[in-house]
Every structure is written in C-alpha cells, then in structure tokens.
Design an enzyme around this catalytic site. Structure first.
Site, mmCIF file in Angstrom:
data_model
loop_
_atom_site.group_PDB
_atom_site.id
_atom_site.type_symbol
_atom_site.label_atom_id
_atom_site.label_comp_id
_atom_site.label_asym_id
_atom_site.label_seq_id
_atom_site.Cartn_x
_atom_site.Cartn_y
_atom_site.Cartn_z
ATOM 1 N N ASN A 86 0.573 -1.380 0.059
ATOM 2 C CA ASN A 86 -0.191 0.077 -0.078
ATOM 3 C C ASN A 86 1.077 1.148 0.012
ATOM 4 O OD1 ASN A 86 -2.275 2.216 0.612
ATOM 5 N ND2 ASN A 86 -1.204 1.524 2.186
ATOM 6 N N SER A 136 -3.677 2.300 -8.823
ATOM 7 C CA SER A 136 -5.160 3.894 -8.874
ATOM 8 C C SER A 136 -5.317 3.895 -10.085
ATOM 9 C CB SER A 136 -3.847 5.044 -8.491
ATOM 10 O OG SER A 136 -4.381 5.545 -8.868
ATOM 11 N N TYR A 149 2.864 9.308 -11.168
ATOM 12 C CA TYR A 149 2.768 9.038 -11.027
ATOM 13 C C TYR A 149 1.647 7.285 -11.464
ATOM 14 C CZ TYR A 149 -0.860 7.838 -6.781
ATOM 15 O OH TYR A 149 -1.902 7.062 -6.583
ATOM 16 N N LYS A 153 2.037 3.434 -11.472
ATOM 17 C CA LYS A 153 1.063 2.746 -10.879
ATOM 18 C C LYS A 153 0.169 1.598 -12.612
ATOM 19 C CE LYS A 153 0.032 4.321 -6.415
ATOM 20 N NZ LYS A 153 -0.444 3.108 -5.551
HETATM 21 N N1 NAP Z 1 -5.909 8.961 -1.500
HETATM 22 C C1 NAP Z 1 -5.887 8.244 -3.099
HETATM 23 O O1 NAP Z 1 -6.652 8.802 -3.690
HETATM 24 C C2 NAP Z 1 -5.425 7.798 -3.913
HETATM 25 C C3 NAP Z 1 -5.916 6.938 -5.175
HETATM 26 C C4 NAP Z 1 -5.582 6.307 -6.083
HETATM 27 C C5 NAP Z 1 -4.578 5.306 -5.106
HETATM 28 N N2 NAP Z 1 -4.307 5.316 -4.067
HETATM 29 C C6 NAP Z 1 -2.753 4.884 -3.217
HETATM 30 O O2 NAP Z 1 -3.102 4.246 -1.622
HETATM 31 C C7 NAP Z 1 -2.625 4.069 -1.185
HETATM 32 C C8 NAP Z 1 -1.671 4.662 0.316
HETATM 33 O O3 NAP Z 1 -2.498 6.405 0.140
HETATM 34 P P1 NAP Z 1 -3.519 7.055 1.530
HETATM 35 O O4 NAP Z 1 -4.108 7.994 0.345
HETATM 36 O O5 NAP Z 1 -3.277 6.047 2.300
HETATM 37 O O6 NAP Z 1 -2.189 8.210 1.577
HETATM 38 P P2 NAP Z 1 -1.615 8.941 2.538
HETATM 39 O O7 NAP Z 1 -1.749 7.724 3.425
HETATM 40 O O8 NAP Z 1 -0.517 9.846 2.557
HETATM 41 O O9 NAP Z 1 -0.338 7.382 3.028
HETATM 42 C C9 NAP Z 1 0.325 6.904 2.448
HETATM 43 C C10 NAP Z 1 1.554 5.975 3.556
HETATM 44 O O10 NAP Z 1 2.698 5.299 2.511
HETATM 45 C C11 NAP Z 1 3.660 5.478 3.734
HETATM 46 N N3 NAP Z 1 5.360 5.480 2.933
HETATM 47 C C12 NAP Z 1 5.439 6.652 2.033
HETATM 48 N N4 NAP Z 1 6.586 6.776 1.465
HETATM 49 C C13 NAP Z 1 7.300 5.057 1.988
HETATM 50 C C14 NAP Z 1 8.117 4.815 2.074
HETATM 51 N N5 NAP Z 1 9.353 5.150 1.276
HETATM 52 N N6 NAP Z 1 9.042 3.660 2.845
HETATM 53 C C15 NAP Z 1 7.250 3.048 3.424
HETATM 54 N N7 NAP Z 1 6.624 3.644 3.270
HETATM 55 C C16 NAP Z 1 5.502 4.619 2.441
HETATM 56 C C17 NAP Z 1 3.505 6.598 4.543
HETATM 57 O O11 NAP Z 1 3.950 6.224 5.855
HETATM 58 P P3 NAP Z 1 4.473 7.824 7.209
HETATM 59 O O12 NAP Z 1 3.254 8.545 6.485
HETATM 60 O O13 NAP Z 1 4.311 6.484 7.734
HETATM 61 O O14 NAP Z 1 6.185 8.292 5.744
HETATM 62 C C18 NAP Z 1 1.722 6.483 4.790
HETATM 63 O O15 NAP Z 1 1.930 5.595 5.196
HETATM 64 C C19 NAP Z 1 -1.229 4.958 -1.855
HETATM 65 O O16 NAP Z 1 -0.812 4.012 -2.777
HETATM 66 C C20 NAP Z 1 -1.411 5.130 -3.234
HETATM 67 O O17 NAP Z 1 -1.207 5.402 -4.307
HETATM 68 C C21 NAP Z 1 -4.852 6.129 -3.361
#
Ligand code: NAP
Length: 242
Positions: A86, A136, A149, A153
């Site tokens: 994730n 994504s 990005y 993905k």
């Molecule tokens: N939100 C959306 O609209 C959306 C849409 C499509 C896909 N996604 C995908 O869903 C996933 C989660 O996104 P989210 O929206 O929940 O974002 P988020 O709240 O920013 O969470 C991202 C997570 O990734 C961790 N992370 C970042 N860099 C890292 C690294 N180098 N090593 C290990 N962990 C790392 C962060 O850890 P720390 O905070 O502890 O650094 C955090 O726990 C991602 O893959 C994102 O691309 C999100």
C-alpha cells in the site's frame, strides 16, 4: 471471521487507506503487521486499534530493511499469509515541468518498492497466500498532472501479472486493488485543483470515495473467498468514466 489465523502485513499503514485496511483485517480476526516510514505516531495508533504489537519502521526503498523486517515477522508468526503493498507517494506537476528527481522518487517508492516487497516476501509466504498491490485509477487511464505516479501505478498492474504467473504453482495469488479518488489528505495534497472537475464530470456516483470504501474489496482479496482469483485488477472508483 473471514481472516482468522491469517498473518497480514500492510505497508504504509500509519494513515489513510493502509490504516483502514489494517483495521478492517483486525476486525476480521487477522494478526496484523503495521509498517510506517515517517509517521510513527500514526502507526502506533493503527497498531493499538488492531490490537497488535507488530509495528515496524519500513522504508520500501530499502531492500535490506525489507529483508530484515519480513524475516522478523516470519520468525515471530511462523509465516505470512497476506501482503498489502500500500505504501505510496505522489508528486504533482505538468508533464513538461516534472523534475527527474521527483520522477525517481515516485518510481522508487511506488514501483520499485512494490517489486522489492514482493520479491522479499516470497520465502516467507504460506501456500494459499495473497499479495494485494494497491494501484490507482491514474495507472489505468493516466492522471491529471501525475505522469510519474500514473506510470508507476501502471507498472504495478504489470508487476501484478508477472508475479501472479511466477507464484501460481505455489497457490499464491497476486491481485491489484485500484482505488479511484479518495477524499483524504493525500488527495488534498496532490490533486486538489482537479478533484471537483473529476467528481462532476467523470464519476458515475458523483462523490469521492472514502478509505472505508476500500476495505470490503481488501478483505475479499485477502480472504479465501477469492481463492480462484489471481492476476486481476479490482477497480473501486465510483464508476470512473474516463
Ligand atoms: N488517496 C487516493 O485518492 C488514492 C487513489 C488511488 C490510489 N491511492 C494509493 O493508495 C495508497 C495509500 O495512499 P493514501 O491515500 O492512504 O496516502 P497516505 O495517507 O499518504 O498514506 C501513504 C502511506 O505510505 C507510506 N509511505 C510513504 N513513503 C513510504 C516509503 N518510502 N516507505 C514506506 N512507506 C511509505 C506512508 O508512511 P508515513 O506516513 O509513515 O511516512 C503512509 O503510511 C498509495 O499507494 C496511493 O498511491 C490513493
């Protein structure tokens, strides 16, 4: 409960989608492993909600750290049933302005990180295990102002197919869960100017998703209910009509 006796690692479970998935797994009886990069407090809160003391700092760009963390988890639990890749980041910019540094950063975390975690979990994965790579909508259709990005993905979907071929005979399943636009901090930071247009014009259900909208599919893909499903992408995006 649907995940009883399963050991589930969720990378980047200190916030957002990862946190919600980790907590949903705990509600279904799993032993949950929480990982974080910078946000230790968030990870501790997730772990508390999951009733687990398996919390690790894990930067998915660091292969030695991945090896060490996965070995420690396996030694403590006896093996891993589910890995959710994730962890993810974004850097938004126009195609012609995106820096090489930002390109490398996003590809390193979102694509190489998934590759490394997939490769390093294999020695510890139990037969019948499930790997879920978080993709994504951008990876399926290209994202507004998110070339690195979206490319990463799209790569995650391809990596999902490659690994599913490689581990099928071990009865390990590999699928991609592809969220649409989720209304949390990540969205606000990376896509804010584009969100309203997207919701109005492109989403059949006319509203943003929530992190909780991802958990039903995440539980299904982790559970034995999806035992004949591999190399697939499940898109949970409110009917994105791109
Ligand atoms: N939100 C959306 O609209 C959306 C849409 C499509 C896909 N996604 C995908 O869903 C996933 C989660 O996104 P989210 O929206 O929940 O974002 P988020 O709240 O920013 O969470 C991202 C997570 O990734 C961790 N992370 C970042 N860099 C890292 C690294 N180098 N090593 C290990 N962990 C790392 C962060 O850890 P720390 O905070 O502890 O650094 C955090 O726990 C991602 O893959 C994102 O691309 C999100």
């Amino acid at each position: 409960m649907r995940l009883e006796n399963k050991v589930c690692i969720v990378t980047g479970s200190s916030s957002g989608i990862g946190k919600a998935i980790a907590e949903s797994y705990a509600r279904e009886g799993a032993t949950v492993v929480v990982t974080y990069n910078n946000n230790k407090d968030g990870a501790v809160e997730t772990a508390k909600n999951c009733n687990t003391d398996l919390v690790y700092h894990l930067d998915v760009r660091d292969s030695q750290q991945i090896v060490d963390v996965f070995a420690d988890v396996a030694q403590k639990t006896g093996g891993v049933d589910v890995l959710v890749n994730n962890a993810g980041v974004n850097k938004t910019n126009d195609f012609d302005k995106l820096s090489e540094e930002d390109w490398d950063f996003v590809l390193d975390v979102n694509l190489k990180g998934v590759f490394l975690c997939c490769q390093k979990i294999l020695p510890h994965m139990n037969e019948g295990g499930s790997i879920i790579n978080i993709g994504s909508l951008s990876g399926e259709y290209g994202g507004p102002r998110t070339p690195s990005y979206a490319a990463a993905k799209a790569g995650v979907m391809s990596l999902t197919h490659c690994l599913a071929r490689f581990v099928g005979d071990r009865k390990i399943r590999v699928n991609c869960l592809s969220p649409g636009v989720i209304g949390n901090e990540f969205t606000a930071k990376s896509m804010a100017p584009d969100v309203r247009k997207l919701v109005d014009n492109l989403l059949l259900l006319k509203h943003l998703g929530t992190v909780e909208d991802m958990t039903g599919a995440a539980v299904f893909l982790a559970s034995d209910e999806s035992s004949y499903m591999t190399a697939q992408t499940m898109s949970i995006n409110g009917g994105a009509w791109v």
